[in-house]
Scaffold this motif. Structure first.
Motif, PDB file in Angstrom:
ATOM      1  N   ASP A 179      39.939  34.513  39.925  1.00 45.55           N
ATOM      2  CA  ASP A 179      40.581  35.634  40.630  1.00 45.55           C
ATOM      3  C   ASP A 179      40.770  36.810  39.673  1.00 45.55           C
ATOM      4  OD1 ASP A 179      40.791  33.653  42.522  1.00 45.55           O
ATOM      5  OD2 ASP A 179      42.839  34.172  43.110  1.00 45.55           O
ATOM      6  N   ILE A 180      41.169  36.498  38.437  1.00 39.80           N
ATOM      7  CA  ILE A 180      41.281  37.554  37.420  1.00 39.80           C
ATOM      8  C   ILE A 180      39.899  37.715  36.806  1.00 39.80           C
ATOM      9  CG2 ILE A 180      42.315  38.199  35.228  1.00 39.80           C
ATOM     10  CD1 ILE A 180      44.794  36.669  36.026  1.00 39.80           C
ATOM     11  N   GLU A 181      39.312  38.867  37.029  1.00 40.29           N
ATOM     12  CA  GLU A 181      37.901  39.070  36.718  1.00 40.29           C
ATOM     13  C   GLU A 181      37.781  40.234  35.733  1.00 40.29           C
ATOM     14  OE1 GLU A 181      35.069  38.213  36.062  1.00 40.29           O
ATOM     15  OE2 GLU A 181      34.608  37.184  37.945  1.00 40.29           O
ATOM     16  N   THR A 182      36.639  40.317  35.100  1.00 36.87           N
ATOM     17  CA  THR A 182      36.409  41.479  34.244  1.00 36.87           C
ATOM     18  C   THR A 182      35.801  42.600  35.078  1.00 36.87           C
ATOM     19  OG1 THR A 182      34.170  40.779  33.711  1.00 36.87           O
ATOM     20  CG2 THR A 182      35.938  39.987  32.260  1.00 36.87           C
ATOM     21  N   GLU A 183      35.978  43.809  34.585  1.00 38.67           N
ATOM     22  CA  GLU A 183      35.389  44.954  35.259  1.00 38.67           C
ATOM     23  C   GLU A 183      33.864  44.786  35.312  1.00 38.67           C
ATOM     24  OE1 GLU A 183      36.229  49.699  34.954  1.00 38.67           O
ATOM     25  OE2 GLU A 183      37.411  48.384  33.671  1.00 38.67           O
ATOM     26  N   TYR A 184      33.356  44.114  34.285  1.00 31.01           N
ATOM     27  CA  TYR A 184      31.904  43.926  34.217  1.00 31.01           C
ATOM     28  C   TYR A 184      31.386  43.147  35.423  1.00 31.01           C
ATOM     29  CZ  TYR A 184      27.308  42.299  32.878  1.00 31.01           C
ATOM     30  OH  TYR A 184      25.974  42.028  32.894  1.00 31.01           O
ATOM     31  N   TYR A 185      31.952  41.968  35.686  1.00 29.64           N
ATOM     32  CA  TYR A 185      31.417  41.148  36.782  1.00 29.64           C
ATOM     33  C   TYR A 185      31.751  41.728  38.154  1.00 29.64           C
ATOM     34  CZ  TYR A 185      30.170  37.538  33.431  1.00 29.64           C
ATOM     35  OH  TYR A 185      29.605  36.852  32.404  1.00 29.64           O
ATOM     36  N   ASN A 186      32.915  42.356  38.243  1.00 30.04           N
ATOM     37  CA  ASN A 186      33.310  42.872  39.552  1.00 30.04           C
ATOM     38  C   ASN A 186      32.552  44.149  39.934  1.00 30.04           C
ATOM     39  OD1 ASN A 186      35.648  42.255  41.633  1.00 30.04           O
ATOM     40  ND2 ASN A 186      35.558  44.486  41.475  1.00 30.04           N
ATOM     41  N   PRO A 246      45.612  44.873  32.080  1.00 28.24           N
ATOM     42  CA  PRO A 246      45.273  45.314  30.721  1.00 28.24           C
ATOM     43  C   PRO A 246      44.028  44.589  30.206  1.00 28.24           C
ATOM     44  CG  PRO A 246      47.595  44.661  30.865  1.00 28.24           C
ATOM     45  CD  PRO A 246      46.950  44.253  32.152  1.00 28.24           C
ATOM     46  N   GLY A 247      43.293  45.235  29.316  1.00 31.42           N
ATOM     47  CA  GLY A 247      42.197  44.562  28.619  1.00 31.42           C
ATOM     48  C   GLY A 247      40.904  44.469  29.399  1.00 31.42           C
ATOM     49  N   GLY A 248      40.610  45.464  30.232  1.00 33.57           N
ATOM     50  CA  GLY A 248      39.346  45.448  30.967  1.00 33.57           C
ATOM     51  C   GLY A 248      39.321  44.436  32.100  1.00 33.57           C
ATOM     52  N   LEU A 249      40.489  43.907  32.446  1.00 32.46           N
ATOM     53  CA  LEU A 249      40.560  42.909  33.518  1.00 32.46           C
ATOM     54  C   LEU A 249      41.059  43.539  34.814  1.00 32.46           C
ATOM     55  CD1 LEU A 249      42.146  39.953  31.497  1.00 32.46           C
ATOM     56  CD2 LEU A 249      39.736  40.271  32.128  1.00 32.46           C
ATOM     57  N   LEU A 250      40.824  42.845  35.883  1.00 31.31           N
ATOM     58  CA  LEU A 250      41.304  43.292  37.184  1.00 31.31           C
ATOM     59  C   LEU A 250      41.402  42.087  38.110  1.00 31.31           C
ATOM     60  CD1 LEU A 250      38.405  43.023  38.721  1.00 31.31           C
ATOM     61  CD2 LEU A 250      38.079  45.351  37.985  1.00 31.31           C
ATOM     62  N   LEU A 251      42.073  42.274  39.246  1.00 31.32           N
ATOM     63  CA  LEU A 251      42.034  41.241  40.288  1.00 31.32           C
ATOM     64  C   LEU A 251      40.799  41.524  41.113  1.00 31.32           C
ATOM     65  CD1 LEU A 251      45.792  41.112  41.398  1.00 31.32           C
ATOM     66  CD2 LEU A 251      44.556  39.567  39.858  1.00 31.32           C
ATOM     67  N   ARG A 252      39.926  40.562  41.220  1.00 30.85           N
ATOM     68  CA  ARG A 252      38.626  40.853  41.833  1.00 30.85           C
ATOM     69  C   ARG A 252      38.797  41.420  43.240  1.00 30.85           C
ATOM     70  NH1 ARG A 252      36.254  34.749  42.838  1.00 30.85           N
ATOM     71  NH2 ARG A 252      37.752  34.167  44.428  1.00 30.85           N
ATOM     72  N   THR A 253      37.985  42.404  43.537  1.00 26.03           N
ATOM     73  CA  THR A 253      38.076  43.067  44.839  1.00 26.03           C
ATOM     74  C   THR A 253      37.091  42.469  45.821  1.00 26.03           C
ATOM     75  OG1 THR A 253      36.422  44.721  44.218  1.00 26.03           O
ATOM     76  CG2 THR A 253      38.729  45.235  43.740  1.00 26.03           C
ATOM     77  N   CYS A 287      30.299  31.397  47.944  1.00 27.78           N
ATOM     78  CA  CYS A 287      31.498  31.466  47.102  1.00 27.78           C
ATOM     79  C   CYS A 287      32.672  31.939  47.944  1.00 27.78           C
ATOM     80  CB  CYS A 287      31.318  32.445  45.951  1.00 27.78           C
ATOM     81  SG  CYS A 287      29.639  32.549  45.329  1.00 27.78           S
ATOM     82  N   PRO A 288      33.485  31.014  48.420  1.00 30.52           N
ATOM     83  CA  PRO A 288      34.695  31.422  49.129  1.00 30.52           C
ATOM     84  C   PRO A 288      35.819  31.678  48.130  1.00 30.52           C
ATOM     85  CG  PRO A 288      34.432  29.030  49.269  1.00 30.52           C
ATOM     86  CD  PRO A 288      33.322  29.545  48.384  1.00 30.52           C
ATOM     87  N   GLY A 289      36.725  32.586  48.455  1.00 27.15           N
ATOM     88  CA  GLY A 289      37.846  32.774  47.537  1.00 27.15           C
ATOM     89  C   GLY A 289      38.694  33.982  47.868  1.00 27.15           C
ATOM     90  N   ARG A 290      39.762  34.121  47.079  1.00 28.76           N
ATOM     91  CA  ARG A 290      40.712  35.221  47.276  1.00 28.76           C
ATOM     92  C   ARG A 290      40.199  36.514  46.674  1.00 28.76           C
ATOM     93  NH1 ARG A 290      46.073  34.066  48.533  1.00 28.76           N
ATOM     94  NH2 ARG A 290      46.555  31.841  48.556  1.00 28.76           N
ATOM     95  N   CYS A 291      40.524  37.617  47.308  1.00 31.63           N
ATOM     96  CA  CYS A 291      40.224  38.943  46.787  1.00 31.63           C
ATOM     97  C   CYS A 291      41.480  39.806  46.928  1.00 31.63           C
ATOM     98  CB  CYS A 291      39.093  39.581  47.578  1.00 31.63           C
ATOM     99  SG  CYS A 291      37.576  38.613  47.526  1.00 31.63           S
ATOM    100  N   TYR A 292      41.485  40.873  46.185  1.00 26.28           N
ATOM    101  CA  TYR A 292      42.695  41.718  46.106  1.00 26.28           C
ATOM    102  C   TYR A 292      42.306  43.195  46.158  1.00 26.28           C
ATOM    103  CZ  TYR A 292      44.242  37.276  44.156  1.00 26.28           C
ATOM    104  OH  TYR A 292      44.497  35.945  43.958  1.00 26.28           O
ATOM    105  N   ARG A 293      43.007  43.951  46.965  1.00 22.71           N
ATOM    106  CA  ARG A 293      42.819  45.404  46.975  1.00 22.71           C
ATOM    107  C   ARG A 293      44.160  46.073  47.208  1.00 22.71           C
ATOM    108  NH1 ARG A 293      37.164  45.998  50.429  1.00 22.71           N
ATOM    109  NH2 ARG A 293      36.097  44.440  49.154  1.00 22.71           N
ATOM    110  N   ARG A 294      44.255  47.296  46.710  1.00 18.92           N
ATOM    111  CA  ARG A 294      45.532  48.010  46.860  1.00 18.92           C
ATOM    112  C   ARG A 294      45.648  48.590  48.256  1.00 18.92           C
ATOM    113  NH1 ARG A 294      47.469  50.024  41.162  1.00 18.92           N
ATOM    114  NH2 ARG A 294      49.249  50.650  42.395  1.00 18.92           N
ATOM    115  N   ASP A 295      45.556  47.757  49.247  1.00 18.78           N
ATOM    116  CA  ASP A 295      45.687  48.221  50.621  1.00 18.78           C
ATOM    117  C   ASP A 295      47.141  48.114  51.043  1.00 18.78           C
ATOM    118  OD1 ASP A 295      43.128  48.979  51.356  1.00 18.78           O
ATOM    119  OD2 ASP A 295      42.521  46.917  51.761  1.00 18.78           O
ATOM    120  N   THR A 296      47.587  49.112  51.782  1.00 18.94           N
ATOM    121  CA  THR A 296      48.918  48.997  52.372  1.00 18.94           C
ATOM    122  C   THR A 296      48.811  48.050  53.555  1.00 18.94           C
ATOM    123  OG1 THR A 296      49.364  51.258  51.714  1.00 18.94           O
ATOM    124  CG2 THR A 296      50.842  50.285  53.359  1.00 18.94           C
ATOM    125  N   THR A 297      49.717  47.101  53.589  1.00 16.32           N
ATOM    126  CA  THR A 297      49.632  46.086  54.635  1.00 16.32           C
ATOM    127  C   THR A 297      49.884  46.691  56.006  1.00 16.32           C
ATOM    128  OG1 THR A 297      50.445  44.480  53.053  1.00 16.32           O
ATOM    129  CG2 THR A 297      50.554  43.868  55.366  1.00 16.32           C
TER     130      THR A 297
END
Ligand code: DAH
Length: 338
Positions: free
Chosen positions: A132-139, A161-168, A189-199
């Protein structure tokens, strides 16, 4: 008074208590034996006339008497009360509703992850996972996403911090997987994703996707169309049709959006499909040669297709859920219907 008298007395008292026919008789016996003016206090008083050598043994015998009688009174009382209760109601009331043990069940999101992965498994795909915590590179970078692409925006992505993000997007698993394996590749590949969306009713900052990737020699857009067509029928039923509209994604060329004919109205138009007869289900396309180059595949030797879809969206469509938030409120009564 001697020891034997006390033992005999105890036995007699217990026999009488066990035979007490009702609470009143029981109480009378209790008073007689251990009440304030009953037998026990009298015997206790008598202790002072007992020779000193016999006193401890006599004292202990009286204590045993007291305990035995107290316990017997309590035991008989409980038995008489239970009998009275049974006499009132009958020991078995067959008109009472049964006691249901509520059965646990899978959350609708998990149900759909299972259903979709099962369909693709039967088509020869295996399941792959990424963090879930991914690098900017892979995402982003490995997926041919330019540095100024909107999806990288601070307003859309949770950066760490550190070039990481929650994968989108679960697309992030693509390069991770390919970089350590040679084609052919066939994964979901099933899994969780994260975006700064207002619910709101259709958005959540945390949601799920399932990604698909198929790479081999001579994989074509026709494969993508027929495989997703098959998936649509397996998921929604034999009558479902698919529609492919051109679109753009950085990591596919050409890119498409895939609609399924509306399962509610069969395509004639209704409230669920907003009268269009179609429901948008996923993004897909032919893997961009730049993505292959990033992972060291020869874009001249292999081709592939990829797709990605939102699980919540599928759940809402299939189960007729009108508000995405209902999936996260964990109201067991609501979720139990699916
Ligand atoms: N990652 C895309 C999204 O989140 C969905 C997607 C589109 C995935 C096209 C793909 C693809 O693999 O080929 O909107």
């Amino acid at each position: 008074m001697n020891l034997q008298d006390i033992e005999n007395g105890t036995a007699r008292a217990l026999a009488e208590l066990a035979a007490a026919e009702d609470l009143k008789a029981l109480e009378a016996l209790r008073v007689r034996y251990i009440g304030r003016n009953g037998l026990l206090p009298k015997l206790m008083q008598g202790l002072k006339d007992v020779p000193a050598a016999d006193k401890p043994a006599m004292g202990q015998a009286l204590n045993r008497f007291k305990t035995a009688v107290t316990d017997a009174v309590a035991g008989r009382k409980a038995a008489l009360e239970a009998a009275a209760r049974d006499a009132r109601t009958g020991s078995l009331d067959i008109s009472l509703p049964g006691r249901w043990a509520r059965q646990g069940r899978l959350h609708p999101i998990q149900q759909l992850i299972d259903r979709t992965t099962d369909i693709f498994r039967r088509m020869g795909f295996t399941v792959a996972n990424g963090p879930d915590i991914e690098t900017e590179y892979y995402n982003f970078d490995a997926l041919n996403t330019p540095p100024d692409h909107v999806s990288r925006d601070l307003a859309d992505t949770f950066y760490l911090p550190g070039g990481l993000l929650l994968r989108t997007q679960t697309s992030a698993v693509q390069a991770r997987y390919m970089e350590t394996r040679q084609p052919p590749v066939r994964i979901v590949c099933p899994g969780r994703c994260y975006r700064r969306d207002t619910t709101d009713a259709t958005h959540s900052a945390n949601f799920h996707q399932i990604e698909g990737l198929y790479v081999d020699e001579a994989v074509s857009l026709a494969d993508l169309k027929s495989d997703l067509d098959h998936f649509a029928r397996e998921l929604m039923g034999p009558g479902v049709r698919t529609r492919f509209r051109t679109h753009f994604f950085p990591f596919t060329e050409p890119s498409v959006e895939v609609d399924f004919s509306c399962h509610m109205c069969g395509g004639g138009g209704c409230r669920v499909c907003k009268q269009s007869g179609w429901i948008e289900i996923m993004g897909a396309g032919m893997v961009d040669p730049n993505v292959f180059a990033q992972v060291g595949y020869d874009p001249e030797a292999v081709t592939g297709y990829a797709f990605g879809m939102g699980i919540e969206r599928l759940a809402m469509i299939l189960f007729g859920i009108d508000d995405i938030r209902r999936l996260y409120e964990n109201d067991g009564r609501y979720l139990a219907q699916f």
